[in-house]
Design a protein around this motif. Structure first.
Motif, PDB file in Angstrom:
ATOM      1  N   GLY A   1      23.453  54.207  45.478  1.00  0.00           N
ATOM      2  CA  GLY A   1      24.005  52.945  45.938  1.00  0.00           C
ATOM      3  C   GLY A   1      25.452  53.084  46.370  1.00  0.00           C
ATOM      4  N   THR A   2      25.847  52.270  47.355  1.00  0.00           N
ATOM      5  CA  THR A   2      27.204  52.346  47.894  1.00  0.00           C
ATOM      6  C   THR A   2      27.729  50.948  48.187  1.00  0.00           C
ATOM      7  OG1 THR A   2      26.634  54.438  48.989  1.00  0.00           O
ATOM      8  CG2 THR A   2      28.645  53.331  49.724  1.00  0.00           C
ATOM      9  N   LEU A   3      28.971  50.690  47.808  1.00  0.00           N
ATOM     10  CA  LEU A   3      29.688  49.476  48.194  1.00  0.00           C
ATOM     11  C   LEU A   3      30.743  49.855  49.216  1.00  0.00           C
ATOM     12  CD1 LEU A   3      30.334  47.568  44.830  1.00  0.00           C
ATOM     13  CD2 LEU A   3      29.132  46.658  46.824  1.00  0.00           C
ATOM     14  N   THR A   4      30.745  49.159  50.357  1.00  0.00           N
ATOM     15  CA  THR A   4      31.766  49.420  51.372  1.00  0.00           C
ATOM     16  C   THR A   4      32.422  48.106  51.781  1.00  0.00           C
ATOM     17  OG1 THR A   4      30.270  49.158  53.257  1.00  0.00           O
ATOM     18  CG2 THR A   4      30.383  51.335  52.255  1.00  0.00           C
ATOM     19  N   GLY A   5      33.566  48.245  52.437  1.00  0.00           N
ATOM     20  CA  GLY A   5      34.278  47.070  52.919  1.00  0.00           C
ATOM     21  C   GLY A   5      35.000  46.298  51.826  1.00  0.00           C
ATOM     22  N   ILE A   6      35.275  46.937  50.693  1.00  0.00           N
ATOM     23  CA  ILE A   6      35.918  46.238  49.577  1.00  0.00           C
ATOM     24  C   ILE A   6      37.382  45.944  49.901  1.00  0.00           C
ATOM     25  CG2 ILE A   6      36.488  46.364  47.120  1.00  0.00           C
ATOM     26  CD1 ILE A   6      34.246  48.433  46.818  1.00  0.00           C
ATOM     27  N   SER A   7      37.787  44.707  49.655  1.00  0.00           N
ATOM     28  CA  SER A   7      39.183  44.317  49.841  1.00  0.00           C
ATOM     29  C   SER A   7      39.634  43.470  48.659  1.00  0.00           C
ATOM     30  CB  SER A   7      39.356  43.530  51.144  1.00  0.00           C
ATOM     31  OG  SER A   7      38.779  42.235  51.009  1.00  0.00           O
ATOM     32  N   ALA A   8      40.917  43.235  48.594  1.00  0.00           N
ATOM     33  CA  ALA A   8      41.448  42.405  47.517  1.00  0.00           C
ATOM     34  C   ALA A   8      40.905  40.984  47.585  1.00  0.00           C
ATOM     35  CB  ALA A   8      42.981  42.382  47.582  1.00  0.00           C
ATOM     36  N   ASN A   9      40.493  40.551  48.764  1.00  0.00           N
ATOM     37  CA  ASN A   9      40.023  39.180  48.939  1.00  0.00           C
ATOM     38  C   ASN A   9      38.537  38.997  48.674  1.00  0.00           C
ATOM     39  OD1 ASN A   9      42.600  38.248  49.726  1.00  0.00           O
ATOM     40  ND2 ASN A   9      42.258  38.942  51.830  1.00  0.00           N
ATOM     41  N   ASN A  10      37.746  40.036  48.893  1.00  0.00           N
ATOM     42  CA  ASN A  10      36.296  39.846  48.750  1.00  0.00           C
ATOM     43  C   ASN A  10      35.705  40.459  47.481  1.00  0.00           C
ATOM     44  OD1 ASN A  10      35.948  42.626  49.192  1.00  0.00           O
ATOM     45  ND2 ASN A  10      35.312  42.385  51.327  1.00  0.00           N
ATOM     46  N   PHE A  11      36.529  41.127  46.691  1.00  0.00           N
ATOM     47  CA  PHE A  11      36.009  41.806  45.502  1.00  0.00           C
ATOM     48  C   PHE A  11      35.897  40.802  44.345  1.00  0.00           C
ATOM     49  CE2 PHE A  11      36.364  45.415  42.281  1.00  0.00           C
ATOM     50  CZ  PHE A  11      35.056  45.840  42.520  1.00  0.00           C
ATOM     51  N   THR A  12      34.892  39.930  44.466  1.00  0.00           N
ATOM     52  CA  THR A  12      34.671  38.878  43.465  1.00  0.00           C
ATOM     53  C   THR A  12      33.214  38.924  42.988  1.00  0.00           C
ATOM     54  OG1 THR A  12      33.934  37.225  45.087  1.00  0.00           O
ATOM     55  CG2 THR A  12      36.323  37.403  44.704  1.00  0.00           C
ATOM     56  N   PRO A  13      32.925  38.364  41.820  1.00  0.00           N
ATOM     57  CA  PRO A  13      31.540  38.343  41.344  1.00  0.00           C
ATOM     58  C   PRO A  13      30.586  37.677  42.329  1.00  0.00           C
ATOM     59  CG  PRO A  13      33.028  37.784  39.554  1.00  0.00           C
ATOM     60  CD  PRO A  13      33.862  37.843  40.805  1.00  0.00           C
ATOM     61  N   GLU A  14      31.022  36.585  42.942  1.00  0.00           N
ATOM     62  CA  GLU A  14      30.142  35.860  43.863  1.00  0.00           C
ATOM     63  C   GLU A  14      29.793  36.707  45.085  1.00  0.00           C
ATOM     64  OE1 GLU A  14      32.048  33.241  41.115  1.00  0.00           O
ATOM     65  OE2 GLU A  14      32.932  34.640  42.573  1.00  0.00           O
ATOM     66  N   ASN A  15      30.805  37.381  45.658  1.00  0.00           N
ATOM     67  CA  ASN A  15      30.530  38.237  46.803  1.00  0.00           C
ATOM     68  C   ASN A  15      29.679  39.443  46.428  1.00  0.00           C
ATOM     69  OD1 ASN A  15      31.733  36.990  49.121  1.00  0.00           O
ATOM     70  ND2 ASN A  15      33.758  37.494  48.312  1.00  0.00           N
TER      71      ASN A  15
END
Length: 492
Positions: A352-366
């Motif tokens: 598994g891979t997570l990409t596009g992580i930013s300070a603004n989108n790194f939330t439980p909901e996202n």
């Protein structure tokens, strides 16, 4: 009264219905699972028998009587059950999601001349997870067990054997072995000869075929006595869980699509003729209702969403709020959900891979949305392969993921199809029971068609229907494009 039994990865379910598909009783018993870091996923066939016993007894305890006229068995596809000359199980069954045999699958494809040659010769390209590579794995890693093989069965066939004492196969489940020609509907000896060196050992171990009109037989006296069922109770041919799920959702004629969101995710649609795909991404399976059932399977589905929720300290009840609070595309966060490797695309060793992580989108909901979108986009890509020439207007969704209204809406918005949920959640059980009615009707001289039985027994829960929001289609198209772009960058 009619029985449907579904032996899945996580457990066995049983359902008693009347001739109109009304539920009269149901039961469930879980299975243990053998897992190893090597990618092995195995179960003891005796666990399936014990789970069948428990679930059937639970269902009968709720039923108004035990006058069951016929039963059918649905089973997880691709599993390998090997028996010795005394009909004893030799070792635990390797399952559909066992990726330990990936090297053997690659070697076998090369032995047979490559993917294109496999497609031209047999109409199917072997993929990791299919039954055939498990046999080569046994030869290489457990030669003593391999030498003892006298009977080769799939999970539902093993349960049919326990119920009736007869070993036989049917076209639907057999088409997932990769040693079966889906065009001519026969076993392909040359595939097995490539494994055993042409000795004929493996080919001789295969069961004979019966058609869906023919019963496997009636219950063994010991089994009938144990459950208090009539010895005359007919056991139908049964089939793989996807084939039974097709029947249980009315997917027995062209124009209907079924999407299953369980531990794995599958999408399939009945066709009157074979649907062949040289890439191997579309499994050109036969149906268990007399036609063909082109299918795409992804190995990561509700398990990924559940694990994501658990990691975040959330529950399935939090899915609705998370999707409501986030836009399509999860604000740029992309989750390639290959926690168990993947079958479509064919990436058995992927992670598994997570990409596009930013300070603004790194939330439980996202994160929750990204996990659900990753699972959904993967299987919708598969649907595009099956229905390349015709848009989908109607999709029946089954499995654990279908319980979420927000997830159903996401599927409708992303695909443009109206998403419906069958009233009976256990489509595999219902499909097996409908097939039992079909076989019983033919055996007693009053044959009924699958279309007729499906129209009577398969009902849709209207309050759970999701209609696509056309205003969101462009946003989901962009999100799916971003998913594909991330996939190409990481794995191409």
């Amino acid at each position: 009264m009619y029985f449907g039994i579904d032996c899945g990865t996580q457990g066995t379910k049983a359902l008693v219905i009347d001739e109109n598909g009304t539920s009269l009783g149901r039961g469930y018993a879980p299975h243990a699972l053998i897992e190893r870091e090597t990618g092995a996923r195995e179960q003891q066939p005796e666990w399936w028998v014990e789970a069948l016993r428990t679930s059937v007894c639970q269902a009968l305890a709720q039923s108004p009587s035990k006058a069951v006229q016929a039963l059918g068995v649905s089973g997880q596809q691709h599993g390998l059950v090997v028996l010795d000359e005394h009909h004893n199980v030799i070792r635990p069954a390797k399952l559909w999601n066992d990726t330990e045999t990936a090297p053997e699958n690659q070697q076998l494809v090369e032995l047979l001349g490559g993917k294109q040659a496999c497609f031209e010769r047999f109409g199917i390209v072997p993929l990791t997870g299919y039954t055939v590579s498990k046999l080569l794995w046994l030869k290489r890693h457990e030669p003593e067990n391999f030498a003892r093989i006298r009977h080769i069965l799939l999970p539902h066939e093993y349960l049919n054997f326990w119920l009736t004492g007869r070993m036989c196969a049917e076209y639907g489940d057999a088409s997932g072995t990769a040693f079966f020609d889906i065009r001519s509907r026969r076993w392909t000896r040359e595939v097995l000869d490539a494994i055993d060196g042409g000795t004929g050992q493996l080919f001789a171990a295969l069961p004979p075929f019966i058609t869906v009109d023919e019963p496997v037989g009636t219950l063994r006296p010991e089994v009938a006595a144990e459950f208090g069922l009539p010895h005359s109770c007919i056991v139908s041919a049964g089939g793989g869980d996807n084939m039974m799920g097709a029947i249980g959702t009315g997917n027995v004629r062209e124009g209907v699509v079924t999407l299953s969101l369980g531990t794995s995710s599958t999408v399939y649609s009945f066709h009157d003729q074979p649907v062949l795909d040289p890439t191997g991404n579309v499994a050109p399976f036969c149906s268990s209702s007399g036609g063909w059932l082109p299918l795409v399977c992804t190995m990561n589905a509700t398990n990924v969403v559940t694990q994501t929720l658990n990691t975040l300290g959330k529950t399935v009840q939090d899915i609705e709020a998370a999707l409501a609070a986030t836009p399509p595309g999860a604000n740029g966060l992309v989750f390639l959900p290959f926690l168990n490797g993947e079958r479509t695309p064919d990436l058995p060793n992927a992670r598994g891979t997570l990409t596009g992580i930013s300070a603004n989108n790194f939330t439980p909901e996202n994160l929750i949305r990204a996990a659900i979108e990753g699972v959904s986009f993967g299987i919708l890509n598969g649907l595009d392969l099956i229905q390349s020439e015709a848009p989908v207007d109607r999709m029946l969704v089954i499995g654990g993921g279908s319980r979420s209204a927000a997830w159903r809406q996401l599927l409708a918005d992303a695909s443009g199809a109206t998403v419906e949920v069958p009233l009976e959640e256990e489509a595999g059980c219902l499909g097996a029971a409908i097939q039992a009615i079909y076989t019983y009707s033919h055996a007693n001289g009053h044959p009924k068609s699958f279309a007729e039985l499906a129209s009577r027994c398969v009902k849709v829960e209207a309050t759970r229907t999701a209609h696509p929001n056309t205003a969101l289609r462009a946003a989901y198209r962009q999100a799916r494009d971003q998913y594909q772009s991330s996939l190409r960058i990481i794995y191409n």
